[in-house]
Design a protein around this motif. Structure first.
Motif, PDB file in Angstrom:
ATOM      1  N   ALA A  70      51.100  91.782  19.233  1.00 41.69           N
ATOM      2  CA  ALA A  70      49.885  91.719  18.088  1.00 41.69           C
ATOM      3  C   ALA A  70      50.016  90.477  17.186  1.00 41.69           C
ATOM      4  CB  ALA A  70      50.028  93.206  17.408  1.00 41.69           C
ATOM      5  N   SER A  87      50.604  88.662  13.992  1.00 44.10           N
ATOM      6  CA  SER A  87      51.486  88.817  12.767  1.00 44.10           C
ATOM      7  C   SER A  87      50.408  89.387  11.715  1.00 44.10           C
ATOM      8  CB  SER A  87      51.935  87.543  12.218  1.00 44.10           C
ATOM      9  OG  SER A  87      53.083  87.576  11.946  1.00 44.10           O
ATOM     10  N   LYS A 123      51.766  96.186  13.533  1.00 44.35           N
ATOM     11  CA  LYS A 123      52.419  96.813  14.759  1.00 44.35           C
ATOM     12  C   LYS A 123      53.772  97.162  14.361  1.00 44.35           C
ATOM     13  CE  LYS A 123      54.574  92.306  16.575  1.00 44.35           C
ATOM     14  NZ  LYS A 123      54.035  91.521  15.613  1.00 44.35           N
ATOM     15  N   ARG A 170      62.954  87.661   5.502  1.00 37.96           N
ATOM     16  CA  ARG A 170      61.809  87.928   4.473  1.00 37.96           C
ATOM     17  C   ARG A 170      62.481  89.138   3.707  1.00 37.96           C
ATOM     18  NH1 ARG A 170      57.524  88.762   8.544  1.00 37.96           N
ATOM     19  NH2 ARG A 170      56.858  86.704   9.230  1.00 37.96           N
ATOM     20  N   TYR A 213      66.026  92.181  12.725  1.00 41.52           N
ATOM     21  CA  TYR A 213      66.178  91.011  13.540  1.00 41.52           C
ATOM     22  C   TYR A 213      67.688  90.647  13.462  1.00 41.52           C
ATOM     23  CZ  TYR A 213      61.471  89.154  14.038  1.00 41.52           C
ATOM     24  OH  TYR A 213      60.050  89.217  14.680  1.00 41.52           O
ATOM     25  N   GLU A 269      64.363  86.223  27.340  1.00 42.22           N
ATOM     26  CA  GLU A 269      63.420  85.321  27.307  1.00 42.22           C
ATOM     27  C   GLU A 269      63.575  85.065  25.962  1.00 42.22           C
ATOM     28  OE1 GLU A 269      60.512  85.971  24.891  1.00 42.22           O
ATOM     29  OE2 GLU A 269      61.624  87.585  24.383  1.00 42.22           O
ATOM     30  N   TYR A 287      58.070  79.865  17.947  1.00 41.57           N
ATOM     31  CA  TYR A 287      56.673  80.606  17.678  1.00 41.57           C
ATOM     32  C   TYR A 287      56.787  79.903  16.051  1.00 41.57           C
ATOM     33  CZ  TYR A 287      53.182  83.945  16.339  1.00 41.57           C
ATOM     34  OH  TYR A 287      52.303  84.687  15.769  1.00 41.57           O
ATOM     35  N   TYR A 328      62.707  82.741  18.504  1.00 45.75           N
ATOM     36  CA  TYR A 328      62.608  84.139  18.701  1.00 45.75           C
ATOM     37  C   TYR A 328      62.956  84.428  20.234  1.00 45.75           C
ATOM     38  CZ  TYR A 328      59.599  84.214  14.470  1.00 45.75           C
ATOM     39  OH  TYR A 328      59.295  84.303  13.498  1.00 45.75           O
ATOM     40  N   THR A 340      64.743  87.609  22.937  1.00 47.85           N
ATOM     41  CA  THR A 340      65.193  88.863  23.279  1.00 47.85           C
ATOM     42  C   THR A 340      66.608  88.886  24.046  1.00 47.85           C
ATOM     43  OG1 THR A 340      62.921  89.685  23.855  1.00 47.85           O
ATOM     44  CG2 THR A 340      64.663  91.213  24.585  1.00 47.85           C
ATOM     45  N   GLU A 361      59.209  94.100  21.260  1.00 51.56           N
ATOM     46  CA  GLU A 361      57.976  93.600  20.142  1.00 51.56           C
ATOM     47  C   GLU A 361      57.952  92.287  20.074  1.00 51.56           C
ATOM     48  OE1 GLU A 361      58.311  94.412  15.674  1.00 51.56           O
ATOM     49  OE2 GLU A 361      57.070  92.738  16.172  1.00 51.56           O
ATOM     50  N   ILE A 362      57.128  91.590  21.078  1.00 52.79           N
ATOM     51  CA  ILE A 362      57.306  90.032  21.255  1.00 52.79           C
ATOM     52  C   ILE A 362      55.772  89.374  21.251  1.00 52.79           C
ATOM     53  CG2 ILE A 362      59.309  90.166  22.301  1.00 52.79           C
ATOM     54  CD1 ILE A 362      58.320  89.927  25.120  1.00 52.79           C
ATOM     55  N   GLU A 363      55.676  88.149  21.295  1.00 56.80           N
ATOM     56  CA  GLU A 363      54.522  87.507  21.298  1.00 56.80           C
ATOM     57  C   GLU A 363      54.122  87.199  22.720  1.00 56.80           C
ATOM     58  OE1 GLU A 363      56.419  84.876  22.641  1.00 56.80           O
ATOM     59  OE2 GLU A 363      54.385  83.914  22.122  1.00 56.80           O
ATOM     60  N   GLY A 415      56.365  85.133  25.506  1.00 56.98           N
ATOM     61  CA  GLY A 415      57.530  86.058  25.651  1.00 56.98           C
ATOM     62  C   GLY A 415      56.941  87.301  26.903  1.00 56.98           C
ATOM     63  N   ARG A 424      51.093  89.980   1.968  1.00 58.50           N
ATOM     64  CA  ARG A 424      52.574  90.344   2.031  1.00 58.50           C
ATOM     65  C   ARG A 424      53.295  89.120   1.304  1.00 58.50           C
ATOM     66  NH1 ARG A 424      53.971  90.060   8.668  1.00 58.50           N
ATOM     67  NH2 ARG A 424      53.740  87.807   8.358  1.00 58.50           N
ATOM     68  N   ARG A 444      49.750  80.894  11.291  1.00 60.19           N
ATOM     69  CA  ARG A 444      49.681  82.062  11.865  1.00 60.19           C
ATOM     70  C   ARG A 444      48.427  82.852  12.251  1.00 60.19           C
ATOM     71  NH1 ARG A 444      54.547  85.145  11.657  1.00 60.19           N
ATOM     72  NH2 ARG A 444      56.220  83.876  10.717  1.00 60.19           N
TER      73      ARG A 444
HETATM   74  P1  5GP Z   1      57.614  87.661  12.782  1.00 57.61           P
HETATM   75  O1  5GP Z   1      58.219  86.022  12.098  1.00 57.61           O
HETATM   76  O2  5GP Z   1      56.234  87.819  11.974  1.00 57.61           O
HETATM   77  O3  5GP Z   1      58.781  88.456  12.519  1.00 57.61           O
HETATM   78  O4  5GP Z   1      57.401  87.561  14.211  1.00 57.61           O
HETATM   79  C1  5GP Z   1      56.550  86.110  14.718  1.00 57.61           C
HETATM   80  C2  5GP Z   1      56.305  86.525  16.193  1.00 57.61           C
HETATM   81  O5  5GP Z   1      57.316  86.726  17.024  1.00 57.61           O
HETATM   82  C3  5GP Z   1      55.600  88.139  16.301  1.00 57.61           C
HETATM   83  O6  5GP Z   1      54.548  87.875  17.149  1.00 57.61           O
HETATM   84  C4  5GP Z   1      56.846  88.744  16.994  1.00 57.61           C
HETATM   85  O7  5GP Z   1      56.224  89.888  18.064  1.00 57.61           O
HETATM   86  C5  5GP Z   1      57.485  87.757  17.782  1.00 57.61           C
HETATM   87  N1  5GP Z   1      58.783  88.138  18.409  1.00 57.61           N
HETATM   88  C6  5GP Z   1      59.259  88.610  17.807  1.00 57.61           C
HETATM   89  N2  5GP Z   1      60.971  88.587  18.427  1.00 57.61           N
HETATM   90  C7  5GP Z   1      60.584  88.148  19.587  1.00 57.61           C
HETATM   91  C8  5GP Z   1      61.203  87.661  20.710  1.00 57.61           C
HETATM   92  O8  5GP Z   1      62.447  88.107  20.812  1.00 57.61           O
HETATM   93  N3  5GP Z   1      60.493  87.114  21.695  1.00 57.61           N
HETATM   94  C9  5GP Z   1      59.447  86.585  21.473  1.00 57.61           C
HETATM   95  N4  5GP Z   1      59.102  85.817  22.518  1.00 57.61           N
HETATM   96  N5  5GP Z   1      58.682  86.735  20.756  1.00 57.61           N
HETATM   97  C10 5GP Z   1      59.220  87.457  19.503  1.00 57.61           C
END
Ligand code: 5GP
Length: 228
Positions: free
Chosen positions: A15, A17, A21, A47, A56, A75, A79, A84, A86, A104-106, A109, A140, A151
């Motif tokens: 989703a 940012s 989600k 944050r 995280y 993966e 971003y 980021y 997994t 929960e990934i972009e 990924g 936020r 973003r």
């Molecule tokens: P945020 O900085 O807002 O926490 O995350 C930014 C983006 O990175 C979000 O779309 C989130 O889903 C994605 N993200 C978080 N963890 C991972 C990951 O492990 N792998 C990938 N590919 N994206 C991630």
């Protein structure tokens, strides 16, 4: 009658940012104790609402690059200027135990996971409108104007990739959005391709016996009616 796969399901949720989600996933975890959320590793700065090790695992850019070399990730991506990833870690173990695992990934990924695990469930969460998205990002208060714009551009790009997902859920009402994602996961468990075996659980003789029993009951009922 049927034996279904006991392994859990891998659920990929993406989703933009600020689409809420995180709150949806939190609601889902509350509802389903058999669901586990994979904790990603990132090089972005925590944050105020981040809890290290929970939201995280925070590492430096250098540490992240070392982990890449060590083949630590299933993966990973870069971003909005941060890494980021997994971790391979316990995902398979959880799935084998029958737990559903959420990533929960972009989108990049997600597309890499699709190549590795095509049977995973891919769900995209959308905010009711892009205006709402910008408002949420501003509220936020954690990102600079430039970061919000970055973003937003990213979100715009992501929304165009929705067709790569299996499901889309609009988050205009939180409870309803949680119910919808929950319903998707439950429905996926009923897919015929999750059937491992179909078997006959009652032999024909037993069916005959059951039918005879009914007849006896019927005769007895008639008999008692006559006696009355
Ligand atoms: P945020 O900085 O807002 O926490 O995350 C930014 C983006 O990175 C979000 O779309 C989130 O889903 C994605 N993200 C978080 N963890 C991972 C990951 O492990 N792998 C990938 N590919 N994206 C991630």
């Amino acid at each position: 009658m049927i034996k279904q796969k006991k392994t859990g399901q891998l659920i990929v949720i993406s989703a933009p940012s600020g689409s809420g989600k995180g709150t949806i996933i939190h609601g889902l975890l509350e509802k389903n104790k058999n669901t586990w959320l994979s904790v990603s590793t990132t090089s972005r700065k925590p944050r105020t609402n981040d809890i290290p090790g929970v939201t995280y695992n925070f590492v430096s850019k250098e540490e992240f690059e070392k982990l890449i070399k060590e083949n630590h990730f299933l993966e990973y991506t870069n971003y909005a200027g941060n890494y980021y990833g997994t971790p391979k870690g316990t995902i398979k173990e959880k799935l084998d135990k029958g737990m559903d695992v959420i990533l929960e990934i972009e989108i990049e990924g997600a597309s890499n996971i699709k190549k590795l695990v095509p049977e995973a469930i891919f769900i995209f969460i959308l905010p009711p409108s892009l205006k709402v998205l910008v408002k949420r990002l501003k509220k936020r208060g954690t990102d600079s104007k430039e970061k919000i714009l970055e973003r937003f551009h990213q979100a715009y790009k992501e929304i165009n990739e929705i067709s790569k997902y299996n499901y889309v859920v609009v988050n205009d009402d939180l409870d309803e959005a949680i119910d919808k994602v929950d319903a998707i996961i439950k429905a996926e468990k009923c897919r015929v391709d999750r059937i491992e075996e179909v078997f006959v659980d009652t032999k024909e003789e037993e069916i005959h016996e059951l039918l005879m029993e009914d007849e006896k009951d019927f005769d007895n009922e008639k008999l008692s009616e006559k006696i009355d």
